[in-house]
Write an enzyme that holds these catalytic residues in place. Structure first.
Site, PDB file in Angstrom:
ATOM      1  N   LYS A  13      23.600  18.576  -7.433  1.00 37.66           N
ATOM      2  CA  LYS A  13      23.120  18.599  -6.108  1.00 37.66           C
ATOM      3  C   LYS A  13      23.982  17.950  -4.790  1.00 37.66           C
ATOM      4  CE  LYS A  13      18.990  17.031  -6.628  1.00 37.66           C
ATOM      5  NZ  LYS A  13      19.138  16.865  -8.154  1.00 37.66           N
ATOM      6  N   ARG A  88      10.437  14.587  -2.358  1.00 39.00           N
ATOM      7  CA  ARG A  88      10.576  14.635  -4.001  1.00 39.00           C
ATOM      8  C   ARG A  88       9.301  14.829  -4.647  1.00 39.00           C
ATOM      9  NH1 ARG A  88      14.329  11.755  -7.141  1.00 39.00           N
ATOM     10  NH2 ARG A  88      15.210  10.800  -5.049  1.00 39.00           N
ATOM     11  N   ARG A 127      28.646  12.199 -20.041  1.00 37.00           N
ATOM     12  CA  ARG A 127      29.436  11.512 -19.249  1.00 37.00           C
ATOM     13  C   ARG A 127      29.891  10.009 -19.936  1.00 37.00           C
ATOM     14  NH1 ARG A 127      25.022  11.459 -14.177  1.00 37.00           N
ATOM     15  NH2 ARG A 127      25.654  13.221 -13.203  1.00 37.00           N
ATOM     16  N   ARG A 161      26.495   4.967 -19.701  1.00 38.29           N
ATOM     17  CA  ARG A 161      25.355   4.179 -19.184  1.00 38.29           C
ATOM     18  C   ARG A 161      24.224   4.453 -19.660  1.00 38.29           C
ATOM     19  NH1 ARG A 161      25.736   6.115 -12.960  1.00 38.29           N
ATOM     20  NH2 ARG A 161      25.365   7.669 -13.673  1.00 38.29           N
ATOM     21  N   ARG A 172      13.801  11.796 -17.454  1.00 37.91           N
ATOM     22  CA  ARG A 172      14.079  12.167 -16.071  1.00 37.91           C
ATOM     23  C   ARG A 172      13.515  13.587 -15.841  1.00 37.91           C
ATOM     24  NH1 ARG A 172      20.026  10.716 -15.105  1.00 37.91           N
ATOM     25  NH2 ARG A 172      19.548  11.263 -12.999  1.00 37.91           N
TER      26      ARG A 172
END
Length: 222
Positions: A13, A88, A127, A161, A172
């Site tokens: 996004k 949201r 990542r 992370r 999430r």
């Protein structure tokens, strides 16, 4: 144009919002940016948000709504904006409806970036960030470093992370499905939603998004 960008974490996004806003000459308004701006400027809303964040609590909807409302009232947003990360949830979507109605304005389009859940997990969990410079980002599958665990740019250590670990990503996604995804149906009832695939090269997704927005703009003007 007044646009809301929706999609799960890892859909790209932020990247697409920046390109689209530039192409359309409208400001990209992200929740993260307005939070940082209000906190750094010490606004009353920023101070409230910081108190909740320091206590490890979620910032209440009314504070987030207030920040977004103030940002949309700024001069550069007079002819349109692209909202990224707001609304949201349903309460925020309904509040946005009310703000726009007060101003005799309306949304032109809601762009829903669609990505299969397993692809989201793969994108985020892969990542690897450089400890020496967090702007150096690699991906275990899509853009791996030449030497495992070592940054190509500066030789720093690459790490994953906590937010990028698979179990965290799946949590999430669960929050997205329960809290944010329902706003898509809210906007479908207003005939505003266009769903596009967010798979492929960034430029391909941008092209799909621009075509969808052109179609939305044409339908509004008809």
């Amino acid at each position: 144009m007044r646009i809301v960008l929706v999609g799960p974490p890892g859909a790209g996004k932020g990247t697409q919002a920046a390109f689209l806003a530039e192409n359309l000459s409208i400001p990209h308004i992200s929740t993260g940016d307005i939070f940082r701006a209000n906190i750094s400027q010490g606004t009353p809303l920023g101070q409230q948000a910081q108190e909740y964040m320091r206590a490890g609590q979620l910032v209440p909807d009314e504070v987030t709504i207030g920040m977004a409302k103030d940002r949309m009232a700024e001069a550069d947003a007079a002819s349109g904006f692209l909202l990224d990360g707001f609304p949201r949830n349903i309460a925020q979507a309904e509040a946005l409806d009310g703000v726009l109605e007060e101003r005799s304005q309306k949304l032109d389009a809601v762009l829903d970036l669609e990505v299969p859940e397993e692809e989201v997990v793969k994108r985020i969990a892969g990542r690897r960030i450089c400890r020496s410079d967090s702007s150096h980002v690699f991906h275990a599958q899509y853009s791996p470093p030449k030497q495992d665990g070592v940054c190509d740019v500066c030789g720093g250590e690459l790490y994953q992370r906590d937010d990028d670990r698979e179990e965290t990503v799946r949590k999430r996604l669960a929050v997205y499905h329960s809290e944010t995804e329902p706003i898509i149906d809210h906007y479908k009832r207003q005939d505003l939603v266009t769903t596009i695939s967010a798979l492929g090269e960034v430029s391909e997704v941008t092209e799909r998004a621009m075509q969808a927005l052109e179609t939305a703009r044409d339908s509004v003007s008809d």
